[in-house]
Design a protein around this motif. Sequence first.
Motif, PDB file in Angstrom:
ATOM      1  N   THR A 448      28.151  44.904  40.870  1.00  0.00           N
ATOM      2  CA  THR A 448      29.170  45.537  41.714  1.00  0.00           C
ATOM      3  C   THR A 448      30.520  44.874  41.558  1.00  0.00           C
ATOM      4  O   THR A 448      31.539  45.529  41.332  1.00  0.00           O
ATOM      5  N   VAL A 449      30.565  43.512  41.691  1.00  0.00           N
ATOM      6  CA  VAL A 449      31.853  42.812  41.616  1.00  0.00           C
ATOM      7  C   VAL A 449      32.434  42.901  40.209  1.00  0.00           C
ATOM      8  O   VAL A 449      33.653  42.921  40.018  1.00  0.00           O
ATOM      9  N   SER A 450      31.561  42.984  39.204  1.00  0.00           N
ATOM     10  CA  SER A 450      32.041  43.112  37.822  1.00  0.00           C
ATOM     11  C   SER A 450      32.688  44.465  37.608  1.00  0.00           C
ATOM     12  O   SER A 450      33.623  44.611  36.808  1.00  0.00           O
ATOM     13  N   GLY A 451      32.156  45.457  38.342  1.00  0.00           N
ATOM     14  CA  GLY A 451      32.746  46.781  38.229  1.00  0.00           C
ATOM     15  C   GLY A 451      34.113  46.848  38.866  1.00  0.00           C
ATOM     16  O   GLY A 451      34.983  47.602  38.437  1.00  0.00           O
ATOM     17  N   ILE A 452      34.305  46.087  39.920  1.00  0.00           N
ATOM     18  CA  ILE A 452      35.610  46.052  40.594  1.00  0.00           C
ATOM     19  C   ILE A 452      36.611  45.300  39.742  1.00  0.00           C
ATOM     20  O   ILE A 452      37.754  45.727  39.561  1.00  0.00           O
ATOM     21  N   ASN A 453      36.165  44.136  39.226  1.00  0.00           N
ATOM     22  CA  ASN A 453      37.053  43.304  38.400  1.00  0.00           C
ATOM     23  C   ASN A 453      36.191  42.569  37.373  1.00  0.00           C
ATOM     24  O   ASN A 453      35.441  41.647  37.750  1.00  0.00           O
ATOM     25  N   PRO A 454      36.236  42.967  36.090  1.00  0.00           N
ATOM     26  CA  PRO A 454      35.389  42.319  35.075  1.00  0.00           C
ATOM     27  C   PRO A 454      35.531  40.800  35.040  1.00  0.00           C
ATOM     28  O   PRO A 454      34.612  40.080  34.674  1.00  0.00           O
ATOM     29  N   GLY A 455      36.682  40.301  35.443  1.00  0.00           N
ATOM     30  CA  GLY A 455      36.891  38.853  35.423  1.00  0.00           C
ATOM     31  C   GLY A 455      36.047  38.117  36.434  1.00  0.00           C
ATOM     32  O   GLY A 455      35.891  36.884  36.362  1.00  0.00           O
ATOM     33  N   LEU A 456      35.475  38.851  37.421  1.00  0.00           N
ATOM     34  CA  LEU A 456      34.652  38.206  38.447  1.00  0.00           C
ATOM     35  C   LEU A 456      33.206  37.962  37.984  1.00  0.00           C
ATOM     36  O   LEU A 456      32.445  37.275  38.672  1.00  0.00           O
ATOM     37  N   ARG A 457      32.811  38.527  36.814  1.00  0.00           N
ATOM     38  CA  ARG A 457      31.423  38.350  36.353  1.00  0.00           C
ATOM     39  C   ARG A 457      31.101  36.865  36.130  1.00  0.00           C
ATOM     40  O   ARG A 457      30.066  36.373  36.565  1.00  0.00           O
ATOM     41  N   LYS A 458      31.996  36.160  35.427  1.00  0.00           N
ATOM     42  CA  LYS A 458      31.742  34.747  35.150  1.00  0.00           C
ATOM     43  C   LYS A 458      31.637  33.945  36.443  1.00  0.00           C
ATOM     44  O   LYS A 458      30.773  33.080  36.599  1.00  0.00           O
ATOM     45  N   LEU A 459      32.523  34.260  37.407  1.00  0.00           N
ATOM     46  CA  LEU A 459      32.482  33.545  38.684  1.00  0.00           C
ATOM     47  C   LEU A 459      31.177  33.805  39.419  1.00  0.00           C
ATOM     48  O   LEU A 459      30.556  32.890  39.987  1.00  0.00           O
ATOM     49  N   SER A 460      30.721  35.047  39.403  1.00  0.00           N
ATOM     50  CA  SER A 460      29.480  35.383  40.103  1.00  0.00           C
ATOM     51  C   SER A 460      28.261  34.747  39.433  1.00  0.00           C
ATOM     52  O   SER A 460      27.304  34.345  40.108  1.00  0.00           O
ATOM     53  N   GLU A 461      28.314  34.658  38.085  1.00  0.00           N
ATOM     54  CA  GLU A 461      27.209  34.001  37.368  1.00  0.00           C
ATOM     55  C   GLU A 461      27.163  32.512  37.724  1.00  0.00           C
ATOM     56  O   GLU A 461      26.091  31.932  37.925  1.00  0.00           O
ATOM     57  N   THR A 462      28.318  31.872  37.785  1.00  0.00           N
ATOM     58  CA  THR A 462      28.384  30.456  38.161  1.00  0.00           C
ATOM     59  C   THR A 462      27.865  30.262  39.579  1.00  0.00           C
ATOM     60  O   THR A 462      27.132  29.318  39.873  1.00  0.00           O
TER      61      THR A 462
END
Length: 544
Positions: A448-462
């Motif tokens: 979901t957050v990656s769909g809003i902003n792809p740059g948030l994927r790395k943060l969410s994985e961390t």
Amino acid sequence: MKVERFRWAPGQPLTRDYIDQFASVSPFYEYNPWEEGSERERAAWLDRDGRPQADRDGLVQALLAYNGKIGNTGANATAHIEALRDRRTLVVAGGQQAGLFTGPLLVLYKAITILVEARQASERLGRTVVPVFWIAGEDHDTDEVNHTYVLTDSLAVQKIKLNAAPDVKTSVSRWSVPREAWDDALDQLERSLMNTEFKAGLMERLRAIAAESDTLSDQFARTLAWLFGEYGLVFVDSDDASLRKLESGMFRPIVARQSELSAALLEAKERLAEAGYAAQVELAPEQAHLFAYERGERLLLHRSGDTFADRKGNVSFTAGELAELAEREPERLSNNVMTRPLMQDYLFPVLSAVLGPSEIAYWGLLRGAFALFGMRMPIVVPRYEFTLLEGTVQKQMGKFGLGFDDVVSRLDEKQDEWLKAQGSLQVEELFAETKAKFAALYDPVVETVSGINPGLRKLSETNRQKIVEQIEFLQTKTADAFRTQHDSALRQWERIRLSVLPLGKPQERVYNPFQYTVKYGDGWLRELIDVPLSRDGCHRIVYF
């Protein structure tokens, strides 16, 4: 004391087949140890005139002098030495490197085997058979023999070490150990042994022996003489100068027939390989199978044409010079692992040789070498093997439903089963389920957050990884708490392990015998000597 057989197969395939199916390895050995007629056949061969042998009277004089030096002067040992003047007297021989405070238990077991085999052979043949313990004092690897181990009250396998080293690579029998090194090793041992009614007397005896000992071989010989001299065990140091003079008659043909000796050993190696066995000794055509002493250093000789020299060129002889050395100064020569059995057979009328598993394997190379010098390989007898099981350990094994086979073959598996039965499996399953549910809940968040902003994927994985790490941290702490809750029982599991397989090895290869003497006195050792045992190659469990 209860003694029970246990089939614990040797690690050496050749030794395993020697014990279990001799016919398959019979080409490599002279006599079948499991056939009654072998002893009479061997005795008859030893009675023949003309076989190579040392001067018997000279041998007796050398043995009397050496055993007198180490305090082995009891009536039984002296009578056995004097009996060697009689040409009908035979010998059961076996030995070991000199070790600190006897070294591991297996040294005592070899001595016991020699005593029992000699006694039984004498009864069967109706003639005197002398038990002889051969101390390999000419060996120079001090790192192999300068230490021993005991199990402490805190369940630590404690290494007791002689903190000294020779200035040059010389034989153990020529290495003078400083007095302060003896005192330090004795202090280490005293601190490591439990306090019992037997400790003071034991330490007093060991300190007295060390005070009379200049070398590690001296200490080893005096200690074994104290333990076994009354039973008539005779000792010989392979580096004894008087013995060396007698060995000249064997050194000379070894020097003269170097190429033939090398060929015989290499041929045996090939035949073993063809039969599916690996040789237990490294062999090369240029090996001379002899050492020479030069300024106190023991140097391995190699042959190149007519020249014999060590690898570094410290010493060099022509064949003629080496032959002259064998004739005039045999004390400057020393045997290696391949020529030592030949020399033993030259010095003594060896009915049988008591050997450990590795020794049995490398003796498979020697039948042709014996024949080359007009000898026949003696009967090879496996030494006794024991595991001592103390009463406390027996009770703990019973508590966990463990047989001896479980301990030596599958102890980790059994311990894991026990832990799971105490509830550890449910805890593991709970955390595994928690991590799985978290992943199932968090994966949609990442998408979901990656769909809003792809740059948030790395943060969410961390962020996901940090949460998983915290769950695993709690899991580790829970496992630690679980083990603390069962700490007493787990220490019992560890005592079982360390009692039977310390350092991952059979007990007899690690522990010093005095850790048992300090608890039980010397009665257990005397009982082992008197237990009626048969030659069968089986391991034995001794229940205290």
